[in-house]
Design an enzyme around this catalytic site. Structure first.
Site, PDB file in Angstrom:
ATOM      1  N   ASN A  16       0.837  -1.211   0.000  1.00 23.99           N
ATOM      2  CA  ASN A  16       0.000   0.000   0.000  1.00 23.99           C
ATOM      3  C   ASN A  16       0.865   1.251   0.000  1.00 23.99           C
ATOM      4  OD1 ASN A  16      -2.991  -0.454   0.053  1.00 23.99           O
ATOM      5  ND2 ASN A  16      -2.334  -1.941   1.591  1.00 23.99           N
ATOM      6  N   ARG A  67       3.757   2.542  25.418  1.00 23.89           N
ATOM      7  CA  ARG A  67       3.202   3.216  24.242  1.00 23.89           C
ATOM      8  C   ARG A  67       3.458   4.718  24.260  1.00 23.89           C
ATOM      9  NH1 ARG A  67       0.311  -0.552  21.434  1.00 23.89           N
ATOM     10  NH2 ARG A  67      -0.553  -2.167  22.741  1.00 23.89           N
ATOM     11  N   ARG A  93       0.733  -1.579  15.163  1.00 22.50           N
ATOM     12  CA  ARG A  93       0.713  -1.195  16.575  1.00 22.50           C
ATOM     13  C   ARG A  93      -0.564  -0.439  16.860  1.00 22.50           C
ATOM     14  NH1 ARG A  93       3.676  -3.942  19.512  1.00 22.50           N
ATOM     15  NH2 ARG A  93       3.688  -2.383  21.156  1.00 22.50           N
ATOM     16  N   LEU A  95      -2.508   2.475  18.557  1.00 19.08           N
ATOM     17  CA  LEU A  95      -2.119   3.811  19.003  1.00 19.08           C
ATOM     18  C   LEU A  95      -2.998   4.224  20.185  1.00 19.08           C
ATOM     19  CD1 LEU A  95      -1.793   5.266  15.415  1.00 19.08           C
ATOM     20  CD2 LEU A  95       0.109   4.904  17.015  1.00 19.08           C
ATOM     21  N   HIS A 111      -8.218  -0.670   5.865  1.00 17.09           N
ATOM     22  CA  HIS A 111      -8.591  -1.928   6.510  1.00 17.09           C
ATOM     23  C   HIS A 111      -9.109  -2.887   5.445  1.00 17.09           C
ATOM     24  CE1 HIS A 111      -9.862  -4.642   9.642  1.00 17.09           C
ATOM     25  NE2 HIS A 111     -11.054  -4.723   9.071  1.00 17.09           N
TER      26      HIS A 111
HETATM   27  C1  GRF Z   1      -3.171  -4.616   4.006  1.00 17.28           C
HETATM   28  O1  GRF Z   1      -4.060  -5.648   3.722  1.00 17.28           O
HETATM   29  C2  GRF Z   1      -3.859  -3.553   4.815  1.00 17.28           C
HETATM   30  O2  GRF Z   1      -5.214  -3.407   4.509  1.00 17.28           O
HETATM   31  C3  GRF Z   1      -3.712  -4.069   6.213  1.00 17.28           C
HETATM   32  O3  GRF Z   1      -2.429  -4.647   6.248  1.00 17.28           O
HETATM   33  C4  GRF Z   1      -2.049  -5.059   4.933  1.00 17.28           C
HETATM   34  C5  GRF Z   1      -0.749  -4.382   4.642  1.00 17.28           C
HETATM   35  O4  GRF Z   1      -0.187  -4.795   3.438  1.00 17.28           O
HETATM   36  N1  GRF Z   1      -3.929  -3.022   7.160  1.00 17.28           N
HETATM   37  P1  GRF Z   1       1.031  -3.996   2.819  1.00 17.28           P
HETATM   38  O5  GRF Z   1       2.133  -3.939   3.871  1.00 17.28           O
HETATM   39  O6  GRF Z   1       0.546  -2.627   2.445  1.00 17.28           O
HETATM   40  O7  GRF Z   1       1.448  -4.801   1.626  1.00 17.28           O
END
Ligand code: GRF
Length: 216
Positions: A16, A67, A93, A95, A111
Site C-alpha cells: 500500500n 506506548r 501497533r 495507538l 482496513h
Molecule cells: C493490508 O491488507 C492492509 O489493509 C492491512 O495490512 C495489509 C498491509 O499490506 N492493514 P502492505 O504492507 O501494504 O502490503
C-alpha cells in the site's frame, strides 16, 4: 496550492505504501510523502521508500518502555517534518487515544474489509466463514476504537465459490492499491471533510465508479 505533507507508518511489506508513493511521485500530485516510519527494523517497505528517494526512520517499539514513550518519539519525527496527514499502511501497533485525538481527522487507515463488518484481524478467513457474497476494503479516518471512524472510500469484490483466504486477499489487495491513493488524493485536494462523523465530498463526480471499476 502547496502539497500536503504526508507521513506513512508501516510494519511490513508496504505494498500500500508503494501505491501511495506511486501516486505522490506522479506529476502534479497534490501530496508529498516526506517520511516513512516503521516500527519494524527490517520491514521491506523501508526499501520501497528509499528506492523512491523518501527519508525513512525506524522507531522500534521494543526500544521503548511503553506506548507513551514510543509515541513521543513518533511525534518528534512527525513534528520535525511538519507532517499534515499520517497514513497507516499495514502499521501493526495500536495507538493510544491521546495520539489518535491529537491527530483527529489527520490520521487515516486502510482496513481489508467493508467496515463496519469484520473489524480486527483475519478478515478474509472470516468473510469466507460467514458466507458473505461481497467483501472489500475501506479507507477511513482513525478514531480511538479499533477500525472505527468516518469512511472515506470503499471498494468491494465478489467472494467466489471455493475462494481461499489467499485468493480473496489478493483480490482485495488489488482494490486497496486503488482506493488508498484515491483517498489520499481527495484529502490533499481538500475535497473531503468530516461532518457529524461522516465524510462529505466536495466537488467529486463519479467517485464510486473510479473506486470500484477496475478499469475506471
Ligand atoms: C493490508 O491488507 C492492509 O489493509 C492491512 O495490512 C495489509 C498491509 O499490506 N492493514 P502492505 O504492507 O501494504 O502490503
Amino acid at each position: 496550492m502547496a502539497k500536503l505533507r504526508v507521513a506513512v507508518l508501516i510494519s511490513g511489506g508496504g505494498s500500500n505504501l508503494q501505491a501511495l508513493l506511486d501516486m505522490c511521485t506522479a506529476e502534479g500530485s497534490p501530496a508529498e510523502i516526506v517520511r516513512v516510519i516503521s516500527n519494524v527494523p527490517d520491514a521491506y517497505g523501508l526499501e520501497r521508500a528509499k528506492e523512491a528517494g523518501v527519508s525513512t526512520t525506524v522507531i522500534n517499539h521494543k526500544d521503548y518502555d511503553g506506548r507513551e514513550s514510543f509515541e513521543e518519539a513518533l511525534h518528534q519525527v512527525l513534528d520535525s517534518e511538519r507532517v499534515q496527514l499520517v497514513c497507516l499502511a499495514g502499521f501493526m501497533r495500536l495507538l493510544t487515544d491521546t495520539f489518535v485525538q491529537k491527530w483527529k481527522d489527520r490520521l487515516i487507515n486502510i482496513h481489508p474489509a467493508l467496515l463496519p463488518s469484520f473489524k480486527g484481524l483475519h478478515t478474509h478467513e472470516r468473510a469466507i466463514e460467514e458466507g458473505v457474497k461481497f467483501h472489500g476494503a475501506t479507507v477511513h479516518f482513525v478514531r480511538p476504537a479499533m477500525d472505527e471512524g468516518p469512511i472515506i472510500v470503499q471498494a468491494c469484490v465478489p467472494v467466489l465459490p471455493n475462494d481461499t483466504p489467499e485468493e480473496l486477499g489478493k483480490r482485495v489487495l488489488a482494490q486497496e492499491h486503488k482506493i488508498y491513493p484515491l483517498a489520499l488524493k481527495l484529502i490533499a485536494e481538500r475535497k473531503v471533510r468530516v461532518s457529524g462523523e461522516k465524510v462529505v465530498y466536495n466537488g467529486v463526480d463519479n467517485l464510486m465508479n473510479s473506486a470500484i471499476n477496475p478499469e475506471g
